[in-house]
Design a protein around this motif. Structure first.
Motif, PDB file in Angstrom:
ATOM      1  N   UNK A  15      13.825 -16.296 -34.490  1.00 38.19           N
ATOM      2  CA  UNK A  15      13.667 -15.218 -33.505  1.00 38.19           C
ATOM      3  C   UNK A  15      14.972 -14.998 -32.759  1.00 38.19           C
ATOM      4  N   UNK A  16      15.667 -16.094 -32.445  1.00 41.48           N
ATOM      5  CA  UNK A  16      16.939 -15.966 -31.732  1.00 41.48           C
ATOM      6  C   UNK A  16      17.968 -15.236 -32.581  1.00 41.48           C
ATOM      7  N   UNK A  17      17.936 -15.451 -33.905  1.00 43.87           N
ATOM      8  CA  UNK A  17      18.845 -14.729 -34.809  1.00 43.87           C
ATOM      9  C   UNK A  17      18.608 -13.228 -34.698  1.00 43.87           C
ATOM     10  N   UNK A  18      17.332 -12.811 -34.723  1.00 43.89           N
ATOM     11  CA  UNK A  18      17.014 -11.384 -34.624  1.00 43.89           C
ATOM     12  C   UNK A  18      17.465 -10.813 -33.283  1.00 43.89           C
ATOM     13  N   UNK A  19      17.227 -11.548 -32.207  1.00 42.85           N
ATOM     14  CA  UNK A  19      17.626 -11.051 -30.881  1.00 42.85           C
ATOM     15  C   UNK A  19      19.145 -10.970 -30.765  1.00 42.85           C
ATOM     16  N   UNK A  20      19.844 -11.957 -31.327  1.00 42.28           N
ATOM     17  CA  UNK A  20      21.313 -11.923 -31.292  1.00 42.28           C
ATOM     18  C   UNK A  20      21.844 -10.744 -32.106  1.00 42.28           C
ATOM     19  N   UNK A  21      21.252 -10.499 -33.270  1.00 43.14           N
ATOM     20  CA  UNK A  21      21.659  -9.347 -34.071  1.00 43.14           C
ATOM     21  C   UNK A  21      21.441  -8.054 -33.300  1.00 43.14           C
ATOM     22  N   UNK A  22      20.334  -7.991 -32.595  1.00 43.28           N
ATOM     23  CA  UNK A  22      20.011  -6.781 -31.822  1.00 43.28           C
ATOM     24  C   UNK A  22      21.011  -6.577 -30.688  1.00 43.28           C
ATOM     25  N   UNK A  23      21.345  -7.665 -30.014  1.00 41.17           N
ATOM     26  CA  UNK A  23      22.245  -7.558 -28.852  1.00 41.17           C
ATOM     27  C   UNK A  23      23.678  -7.223 -29.254  1.00 41.17           C
ATOM     28  N   UNK A  24      24.060  -7.525 -30.496  1.00 37.04           N
ATOM     29  CA  UNK A  24      25.439  -7.251 -30.917  1.00 37.04           C
ATOM     30  C   UNK A  24      25.639  -5.793 -31.313  1.00 37.04           C
ATOM     31  N   UNK A  25      24.579  -5.009 -31.357  1.00 32.40           N
ATOM     32  CA  UNK A  25      24.703  -3.590 -31.691  1.00 32.40           C
ATOM     33  C   UNK A  25      24.731  -2.770 -30.404  1.00 32.40           C
ATOM     34  N   UNK A  26      25.891  -2.245 -30.015  1.00 29.11           N
ATOM     35  CA  UNK A  26      25.993  -1.515 -28.733  1.00 29.11           C
ATOM     36  C   UNK A  26      25.013  -0.350 -28.622  1.00 29.11           C
ATOM     37  N   UNK A 455      12.660  -5.174 -34.909  1.00 31.37           N
ATOM     38  CA  UNK A 455      12.945  -5.216 -36.351  1.00 31.37           C
ATOM     39  C   UNK A 455      13.057  -3.804 -36.929  1.00 31.37           C
ATOM     40  N   UNK A 456      12.176  -2.916 -36.493  1.00 35.80           N
ATOM     41  CA  UNK A 456      12.228  -1.531 -36.988  1.00 35.80           C
ATOM     42  C   UNK A 456      13.557  -0.886 -36.606  1.00 35.80           C
ATOM     43  N   UNK A 457      13.979  -1.072 -35.365  1.00 38.49           N
ATOM     44  CA  UNK A 457      15.247  -0.486 -34.900  1.00 38.49           C
ATOM     45  C   UNK A 457      16.430  -1.068 -35.667  1.00 38.49           C
ATOM     46  N   UNK A 458      16.442  -2.397 -35.806  1.00 35.59           N
ATOM     47  CA  UNK A 458      17.548  -3.047 -36.523  1.00 35.59           C
ATOM     48  C   UNK A 458      17.584  -2.601 -37.974  1.00 35.59           C
TER      49      UNK A 458
END
Length: 807
Positions: A15-26, A455-458
């Motif tokens: 879950x932390x991987x997904x949140x980190x991926x999300x946060x790295x996209x401005x 997940x849908x947004x990413x």
């Protein structure tokens, strides 16, 4: 994460991987709040699941917990005034124990004071006086005797609660610290087992002085980290105890709530119960894991109006709530105790589990509350009317005799019917099923629901970016052709951005929203007013006389009116110099700021990339600024030239009349300049009255409007013209780009390749995390909440069309 869920061992990291991926996209990170995911993740992986029983005093929370566990652990009595918080955790049979935490002496004194106020005790409260507690206990006993018993009225319940509090304080004084909450293990009391320790904690006087009790007992309901929490009443007489209950409802550790309501005995929700419902809804960690239990339902069995009010309340305020239950904790719990632990030999518990409630008062036994409610059930509840039970309650027998006789006649079948009607068996089944079968899947389903939008947004973000990069040329010539094809569009975009930028800057000035421009114009106002004051204060009749005679060389004598004429010309011209100077200063500063803002704009940098220079933007702005200065200088000259013409006020009788002219003229008897100097103060006053309104109108209204209009007239057409000029430099831009485009195209191809590689890595991380989470969800049986992955087939090249041409 419980050890029994190895398939979910990496859930937190995934879950932390997904949140980190999300946060790295401005472009994504500000769209959604990750708090909900973090909360649901914490609930899913936590080895502890706290179920809080919350409600008012005497709602039956403790009795219900006892009924669920089928053990008499918690103290339960109407009017009990303590704010004890109880936690019941799981333990293996050989590790059952109790940990006791006592109130401090200061907290006990606070509770005694509070109850005394409720009882209207007029005696002075002195905790250090030895006889104080004895006198207070006697006073409380008189209240109980007057009311006919400790359960007969609210004031009697409070008096009995105070007696228990005093007894608990006296009997445990050596364990109670003055300011700190002392904690003791079961072994420190020399208790041999949980039953002995629980009996001590359950004793009214002991429970009254306990702040927190932690039970560790063996029961299937408590496995898998389930913890039952009994809280003080939300309507506790001591405010901090009520606050403790509400804070526990809002605490992030709270995972579910059993909301025990008294509406079955009152027909409506109390104010505190309504507040409790709001607090429950506000805790995101609880969600819909709420069980609404209307306890004391037996009171509605023989009160039709009360039953109708309860039904109406549930229909109106709980219509969309799935977990609604009705119960009688008293009948359900003690019915089970009597069935399983007693027989006719001990008079069905009168000589065992109810022995403390059966007291000989003048040869007559007291009636336990369960016995009274059991007889009501048999005689008045209409629950047995259509059954095989033919139960009679004889008026000539005592309640206890009736109780023993009825159970002797009908035995366990009647108790089974009583337990079923109490609703406790159904509620226990529901809670057991939830905690053993539904809890974990629901927690994971909540987590999946919270993760779904991320997940849908990413996923869509990665697909869009990947497909865009996939559609870009991979050869230098193709990239060069693409860039040249886009040249005209880019020039047009730059021109439009420049035009809109200049329009916005002009509008900002016109609506007085440019703070620097406003400061500069305020300096102009101050300078004009200051210069006027200076000119009037230093005005010299002698100098004016000199200028008049110089204008007429043949004459050595000047008329008085000529002095005024020279004064008007002198002030108007001097003020014109100031207005011209300040106008030039304002425009120069404005143009310089505008050039600096243009230089900092993205379109300016883009234009340099396309043309190698700014396309003449700065030069056009500077030349327009010069024109603007010339126009404003002309405006300033016209404005101040009008100062020469006298205003109607100049000849106003109330300001400076002809008769005053005559008196001044008569005062000057000679024909030389010295004779007129005596009129200098009066002339200065006249000039002040004449010029102050003129200058005020200029700096407040006229010139600011003229300046705004002039700026608009010169800068806006320039922005339109410059936008067109940029678009017309296509040939120049093409020639310039062709010189550097090969290296730029190669750099862009390399950059696109790196970006595509980065996206591939992110997609791989995303898919690994999602697949792992999905495996965990499948293991938990949550098949319908699978998170979306990015399949290889979705990454195939998809043509991108622009202006109906394939690029």
């Amino acid at each position: 994460m419980p050890d029994s869920l190895p398939q979910c061992a990496n859930l937190s990291q995934d879950v932390q991987v997904l949140l980190d991926l999300f946060r790295t996209e401005p472009s994504l990170r500000n769209q959604q709040d990750t708090t909900g995911v973090e909360t649901s993740l914490k609930k899913a992986i936590s080895p502890r699941f706290e179920i809080v029983f919350a409600g008012a005093f005497s709602a039956g929370k403790s009795m219900l917990i006892n009924a669920l566990l089928e053990r008499e652990l918690l103290y339960s009595a109407e009017g009990h005034a303590t704010g004890t918080e109880c936690y019941i955790d799981y333990a293996t049979p050989d590790q059952e124990r109790v940990v006791l935490t006592f109130l401090s002496e200061r907290e006990i004194q606070e509770q005694i004071t509070n109850i005394c106020q409720r009882l209207n005790v007029n005696t002075a409260i002195n905790f250090n006086e030895p006889q104080f507690f004895e006198h207070l206990t006697q006073y409380c006993q008189k209240i109980i005797d007057k009311e006919g018993g400790k359960d007969k009225a609210e004031i009697a319940k409070q008096a009995y609660a105070l007696i228990l509090l005093i007894e608990g304080y006296i009997h445990n004084k050596e364990r109670i610290h003055q300011f700190n909450n002392a904690t003791y293990s079961m072994a420190q009391f020399n208790f041999n087992n949980l039953a002995e320790a629980a009996q001590f904690a359950r004793r009214g006087s002991s429970s009254a002085v306990l702040k927190k009790v932690e039970y560790y007992c063996n029961h299937p309901l408590l496995e898998d980290g389930n913890v039952l929490v009994d809280t003080p009443g939300i309507d506790a007489p001591v405010q901090k105890d009520a606050d403790l209950a509400f804070k526990k409802i809002e605490h992030p550790d709270t995972s579910a709530v059993v909301c025990v309501l008294k509406a079955a005995s009152t027909g409506e929700l109390a104010k505190e119960e309504t507040e409790l419902l709001d607090k429950i809804r506000s805790n995101p960690g609880i969600r819909d894991r709420v069980f609404y239990l209307f306890n004391r339902i037996d009171q509605t069995w023989f009160a039709a109006q009360l039953r109708q009010r309860l039904d109406s309340l549930i229909q109106s305020q709980f219509n969309d709530t799935p977990r609604i239950y009705r119960s009688s904790g008293l009948l359900g719990f003690y019915g089970s105790q009597v069935k399983n632990l007693t027989s006719k030999n001990d008079r069905f518990g009168l000589n065992s589990i109810f022995v403390e409630s059966v007291k000989n008062l003048g040869g007559e036994e007291d009636t336990p509350q369960f016995v009274s409610e059991f007889l009501n059930y048999c005689a008045n509840a209409n629950k047995l009317r259509l059954t095989e039970f033919r139960v009679h309650v004889n008026g000539f027998d005592t309640p206890n005799d009736n109780y023993v006789r009825i159970l002797s006649e009908w035995g366990q079948p009647l108790l089974d019917k009583l337990i079923i009607d109490s609703g406790i068996q159904e509620f226990r089944s529901v809670i057991t099923k939830f905690l053993t079968e539904e809890k974990r899947p629901q927690l994971f389903a909540n987590l999946a629901d919270d993760l779904q939008p991320f997940c849908i947004s990413l996923r869509q973000h990665y697909l869009d970016n990947y497909r865009h990069l996939e559609s870009q040329p991979r050869e230098i010539e193709g990239m060069k052709a693409q860039e040249l094809n886009r040249l005209n569009q880019e020039l047009q975009e730059v021109g439009e951005e420049l035009k809109h930028h200049l329009i916005n800057e002009v509008n900002t000035i016109i609506v007085n929203a440019d703070p620097t421009f406003e400061q500069d114009f305020q300096k102009l106002r101050v300078r004009m007013v200051g210069r006027l004051d200076e000119l009037i204060n230093t005005f010299s009749v002698a100098n004016a006389y000199s200028r008049a005679t110089l204008a007429h060389p043949r004459n050595a004598c000047a008329p008085f009116i000529a002095i005024l004429v020279e004064a008007l010309y002198y002030l108007a011209n001097e003020l014109e110099d100031v207005l011209v100077e300040e106008s030039k200063y304002i425009v120069n500063r404005c143009i310089q700021r505008l050039i600096e803002k243009v230089r900092q704009a993205d379109y300016y940098r883009k234009l340099y990339r396309l043309l190698g220079d700014d396309g003449g933007i700065e030069e056009h702005i500077k030349s327009t600024g010069e024109k603007l200065i010339n126009a404003l200088v002309a405006e300033a000259k016209v404005e101040c030239d009008r100062y020469v013409r006298e205003s109607p006020r100049f000849y106003d009788e109330n300001i400076f009349s002809i008769s005053q002219f005559k008196r001044i003229q008569q005062a000057a008897q000679g024909y030389d300049c010295a004779a007129m100097v005596e009129a200098q103060p009066a002339i200065r006053q006249l000039l002040k009255l004449e010029f102050e309104p003129k200058v005020s109108a200029t700096i407040r209204v006229n010139f600011r409007q003229a300046m705004n209009q002039t700026i608009k007239v010169y800068l806006l057409p320039m922005s339109e013209k410059q936008a067109e000029n940029i678009l017309q430099q296509h040939d120049k831009a093409r020639a310039y780009l062709e010189q550097s485009l090969e290296k730029e195209a190669q750099d862009k191809i390399d950059k696109n390749a790196k970006l595509q590689m980065d996206i591939n890595q992110k997609i791989n991380c995303y898919n690994v995390a999602v697949n792992s989470i999905n495996s965990c969800l499948q293991f938990m049986g949550v098949y319908e909440r699978q998170l979306p992955i990015i399949a290889d087939a979705e990454l195939k090249h998809i043509p991108v069309y622009n202006n109906e041409e394939l690029i």
